[in-house]
Structure formats: C-alpha cells, structure tokens
Design an enzyme around this catalytic site. Structure first.
Site, mmCIF file in Angstrom:
data_model
loop_
_atom_site.group_PDB
_atom_site.id
_atom_site.type_symbol
_atom_site.label_atom_id
_atom_site.label_comp_id
_atom_site.label_asym_id
_atom_site.label_seq_id
_atom_site.Cartn_x
_atom_site.Cartn_y
_atom_site.Cartn_z
ATOM 1 C CB CYS A 53 -0.669 0.051 1.734
ATOM 2 S SG CYS A 53 0.276 -0.146 2.518
ATOM 3 C CG HIS A 101 15.555 1.517 -1.878
ATOM 4 N ND1 HIS A 101 14.799 2.158 -0.913
ATOM 5 C CD2 HIS A 101 14.971 0.744 -1.982
ATOM 6 C CE1 HIS A 101 13.635 2.038 -0.939
ATOM 7 N NE2 HIS A 101 13.281 1.273 -1.772
ATOM 8 C CB ALA A 192 -19.869 1.399 17.821
#
Lengths: 351, 296
Positions: A53, A101, A192
């Site tokens: 992501c 890296h 909630a």
C-alpha cells in the site's frame, strides 16, 4: 539514458502522496499482466516486483541501458498514468544504492511506520513470487537472500523493532504483557466508534478469538459485531457482565463514565486471581479512575497509550544510525560479491 | 572432622586437579559472569542472551557438581554438614531446576536472576571461612533415609529459591504496568498471568517436596523423639508457612503482589533458618577421616 546493471525504480510514500499511490496501486490482474509483459522485455535479465500500500518498486538487472526505462514505460502504460507525471514521484536508484535501499526496506527503516515488520513478509512474498515465475537469476537471488539475512541480523542486534508505535498496537502489547497470549482472552468493546474498531481489529490480528461489542446504539453494535465476527451485548448489561471479560476497550462518546469502581470491585470478587485490563480510549473518559486501585486491575487511558507509542517511536529513531552502520558493512560485502556478475556498458557479462 | 580446605582423596584424576573449594570458586565465578553479562546487556538496553546465559550457568553447574562430588566423597555422603554446604546445595538445587525446568519458561531474565541468586549464595558461602571451618563426615551414619530426607529438604529450598525469583519478576512486572513503563528491560519480563501460573506450580512443587522430606524424616524421628531438635521444628514451620500460603492462594485469599511478597519473605525466612538447622545437629556419629593432599 542510464547504464546497464542493477536498478530499482518505482514510487513510495516518501515522495508520492496517497492520492498518487492509489492510482499507482497494481491490482492482482494488472500485476500478473505486467509481469508477463516484463518477462518479455528485451534487455531485462532479472526482475522482481514489490507492491504494497505504500510502495510500488521494480528491482531489476538490465543488460542494456534502456531496460529500466522500458519497465517504467510499461508500468505507466498499464496504469494509464502519465509518464511525465510519474517522473515527479519516481525513485530511481542504481548499483550499490539499490542494495542499500533493499536492506533498509527489509529492516523497516524505509517504512512509514519506522521499524515495522510486516514489510519483511511482503518482501519475502514478492521474492517468492518472482522465483516462482523464474524472473530472478543469480544476481537478484543473491541480493534478496542476503538482504533477508542482513535484516534479520539488524533486527536481532538492535532495538529497531522493539515496542509498538500505534495506540491500538500498544494496547495489544499491554494485554500480552498481562495475559501472555490472547487466545483465551475475552474482549469487550464498549462503544462502536473508529478507534475502538481499530483496536478490536488489532486484537484479532494478534489471535484474540472471543470478542463482544456493546454500544449505546444497539444497531451500531450489532452491525460492528457482524463485521468483526463478534457477538453483541446490550449496553445496560455491561457492568453486570464485567467479570466475564479480561480486556475491556472503552471508546464511547458518553458524557459521563460508563464503568464504575464499585461494579469493577464486585466483578473482581468473582475472579480475584485473573487480571482485568481496561483500555479507556474515550474522551471524556469512560472508566472511573478508582478502578486502578483494585488488586489485579490495570487501567490505561488514551494519554498513557499515546505516551508509550511516542516513547517507542523515539527509541526506534534512536536506533537508525546503529542500523545503518550495521547494514553498510553488509551492503559493502554484498556489493563486492555481485558487482562482477552485473552486465556493464563495456559489454562485460552483457548479452 | 576435617580441617577446612583439605583436599579429599578421590580416584578420579580430573577431580584431583583442584580441591573441592577451588571447583566451587570456579562455579561461583561462572554464575557471577552470567550475572555481570546480563547486567551489562540490560544497561545497554538489550536482552541478556539466552544461549550465553544458559551456557555459563550450565558450565558452572558442571563445575559445581565436580566440587560437590569431591566434597561428597570426602565427607562420605551428601555434603550437607555445615552452613557452607547447605548454601552450596541450595544454590545447586536452584540451578538444577532452572536448567531442567526453568528454561521452559522462556525468560532470559529468569536465567539472569538465577545467576544473580546463585552467585550470591555461592560467594557468600565461600567468603565466610567460619561456615566451612569444620566438616562433618558421615553425618547420616548408615541411615540412607535421613540422607534422603535432608537432600530432599534442601532440594525443596532450591524450588523455593526459584519461586522467590519468579516473585521478583512478578513484582517488577506489576510495577512496570502500574507505573506505565513497559519499555527498556521491562519488555523482557514474562506476562503477569504466566508468572502467576509458574509461581503457583513452584509453590505446589516445593510444598510437596518439603512435605515428603518431613514425612521421610518423621519415620526416623518418631522412633527416637529425643533427636527432634530445633532444626527439625524449624523446617516443619517453614513447610507449614509455605503450605498456608498455598492454601490461601488456592482459596483466592493471597493474590498478585501480596502472594509474591509472601513468597519472597518466606524464602528469606527459610534461608535464615538454615544456620539454625545446622546448629541443631547432633555430633557426627562416625570417626574423623583425614585425606592426604593430592592436588596436581
């Protein structure tokens, strides 16, 4: 035009904002199609794709100077992303910098959440996938395997992964410090809201099996319970049922406290030997502070958790220099091993 | 009686290289090394290495065995004849338990604290010459049951030593959670529940072992009540105190920090009772045995 050899191109959270990363994110179908396309690219000897992501990175060994640019063009074309625009966010490293890296990614030094360990698993999966489709060769095999070894060494020799750095994970870590394992821990979520939901998910990701949701709005409790695979409890029964739970995560928006010291003391009489852990994430607070005085009861509020998360983050940052020093030695050694295997502009080992 | 520091006559060439006390000094040094190494690791913010800690303690244990074996040969039985030997045997029991049982607790800090406790017990016993100024030989005469009783009782003290260590870990864990400091070396501590379970199991084991020891001893003493001395009574009271603590723990009357503190205090009392046990001994029934010096 750049020289042949080892390269990594891509984009990650350092330069590409989330809106851009969303557009660059490879779906499963696109990824498979792109990899098939890259496998046929002339001049690209080896490659592996890391797609998470927060980053999309193409590691490759190029036999000609154009291969890296061709990979970039193929990616942009597949994602319908303007190549010139991509240039603004692009990371493009060559030679020894690629190794540096890669090991930093493996250790979690390059992660948005410093020192996180999930990236190590993602990198291993990316390498395993590349191996399975036979797109790696002697150079990338050595580089990835050595990077994994270096990452393990650094993680065990430093405190870069010690301590959690998010409030939800700190809460889970505290519960583990009390109960040892969450497999048998019974968790009650009071409220909630988002923060409670995130904390509940963090508990589930660490093995918590028994989860109950209770909210002042019963529909919302039922909805979240269904979403989390949990059961729902009427809010007015919360205090009577305290003794049934080991961890109580409170995050209601109630103007007053919803858990009293008296109710907790009564509950503890039913289970004196088993600890009870309150995580009070609500503002104003949900749990009376007096519960902390009861034997075997532990109470942490939002400030407590945030302070621990901040201390852990600072401790990890203090380890960065030590990690880099350890990695630098390994990268130097690895670079000496692979340098002579790489294609060069002079044609050495070239195709 | 033997003069202090006199080497024993033994057949094994290896044992003859050093005197019993020299072996025991070596073992104490290794336990101390484990403690110091662990301290350095903790001060540097790291975790004491399980492998290094276990290796140091294990090698120390082997060397301590050599020393105690030599001493045992010299005194003609289990070496429990003076304060020095009682403390050494208690340390040996704690180490035995750590090496064969404690390691399953997967806590490097337990190894660290075990090294700390045993280094303290062994160095204390070695550095007080008065405790080893006389050595009683054949203290159990020809009665193996009394020897078994004594060894079992001391072994249970080793169990209580490990219980005291887990109690220290428990108190530290509770302190870390209540003071909201879970980083640093507090992160190496086992969980509250794990430490509590370990403590209860160790208490059960200690009470059963000491109870068995007293049962074995009582067969002998019931036949000759005149020989029941302050030592026997002290040991019986130690057992009663631990048994009461266990009963209260099971009934939920003694929990958490109070349970841990009780175990610590009881162990201190048990340790302090050892000189009483030693002082109440009857004179050694066998003749003095002297061995020629045979150090290499």
């Amino acid at each position: 035009m750049s020289a042949p050899g080892i390269f990594v191109i891509g984009a990650n959270h350092h330069r590409a904002p989330i809106e851009v990363r969303e557009k660059l994110s490879l779906g499963a179908e696109n990824e498979a199609a792109l990899q098939a396309e890259l496998a046929g690219l002339p001049g690209l000897r080896e490659f592996a794709v890391l797609s998470t992501c927060n980053r999309i990175e193409f590691y490759g060994v190029a036999a000609d100077a154009e291969a890296a640019a061709k990979v970039e063009a193929a990616f942009c074309n597949r994602q319908h992303f303007d190549a010139a625009e991509f240039g603004k966010f692009r990371m493009d490293l060559r030679g020894r910098e690629v190794l540096q890296h890669l090991v930093e990614v493996a250790v979690g030094l390059d992660s948005q959440m410093l020192g996180e360990t999930e990236i190590f698993g993602q990198l291993k999966e990316a390498y395993a996938a590349a191996q399975a489709r036979k797109s790696t060769g002697p150079v990338l095999n050595r580089v990835f395997q050595k990077a994994f070894q270096a990452a393990k060494h650094v993680r065990s020799s430093t405190a870069i992964t010690v301590g959690q750095v998010s409030v939800a994970n700190v809460a889970v870590e505290l519960a583990l410090n009390i109960f040892g394992t969450l497999a048998e821990a019974r968790i009650l979520l009071l409220g909630a809201g988002d923060i409670g939901e995130k904390t509940a998910k963090a508990f589930q990701s660490r093995g918590a099996a028994s989860l109950t949701v209770s909210s002042r709005h019963i529909e919302r409790a039922a909805e979240l319970a269904a979403q989390l695979g949990a059961s729902a409890l009427p809010f007015d029964q919360r205090e009577a049922r305290i003794a049934d739970f080991d961890v109580i995560v409170c995050s209601t928006a109630a103007p007053n406290t919803v858990v009293s010291t008296v109710a907790t003391a009564m509950a503890m009489r039913k289970r004196p030997a088993r600890p009870l852990f309150y995580i009070d994430l609500a503002l104003p607070r949900d749990v009376e502070t007096g519960v902390a005085e009861i034997q075997n009861v532990f109470l942490y509020n939002l400030d407590d958790l945030a302070k621990i998360a901040e201390e852990n983050r600072a401790a990890r940052e203090a380890e960065i220099a030590k990690c880099r020093a350890l990695l630098s030695e390994r990268v130097d050694g690895l670079w000496r091993q692979v340098e002579h295997q790489l294609p060069s502009s002079a044609g050495r080992n070239g195709t | 009686m033997l003069a202090s520091g006199a080497p024993s006559h033994i057949n094994g060439e290896m044992l003859a290289i050093f005197t019993d006390r020299e072996w025991l000094w070596g073992a104490a040094a290794l336990y101390l090394a484990g403690f110091l190494l662990g301290t350095v690791s903790l001060l540097r913010g790291g975790r004491p290495s399980n492998i290094v800690m276990y290796s140091l303690i294990a090698v120390g244990f082997v060397i301590q065995n050599l020393g105690l074996a030599e001493r045992g040969r010299a005194v003609g039985g289990c070496p429990l004849g003076n304060n020095f030997e009682l403390f050494q045997f208690t340390a040996w029991s704690a180490i035995t338990l750590y090496l064969f049982v404690g390691v399953t607790f997967r806590s490097s800090l337990l190894g660290y604290f075990t090294a700390c406790l045993t280094a303290a017990l062994t160095f204390l016993s070695l550095s007080l010459p008065a405790w080893d100024s006389t050595r009683r030989v054949h203290i159990f005469g020809q009665n193996p049951w009394i020897e078994f009783h004594a060894a079992l009782a001391l072994f249970s003290y080793g169990v209580f030593a490990l219980l005291a260590l887990t109690s220290v870990l428990f108190i530290l864990r509770i302190y870390s959670l209540q003071s909201k400091r879970i980083g640093g070396w507090f992160s190496f501590l086992p969980s509250v529940l794990d430490l509590d379970h370990i403590g209860v199991r160790l208490l059960w084991a200690g009470v059963v072992l000491l109870g068995a020891s007293l049962a074995v001893g009582s067969v002998y003493w019931l036949r000759d009540p005149a020989k029941v001395g302050i030592g026997m009574l002290t040991t019986a009271w130690v057992w009663v105190a631990y048994a009461v603590a266990l009963a209260m723990r099971i009934r939920g009357r003694l929990l958490a920090k109070r349970f841990a503190w009780t175990c610590l205090v009881l162990f201190a009392v048990a340790l302090l009772s050892l000189p009483l046990v030693d002082a109440s001994r009857h004179p050694a029934p066998a003749a003095e045995v002297r061995f020629p010096r045979n150090n290499a």
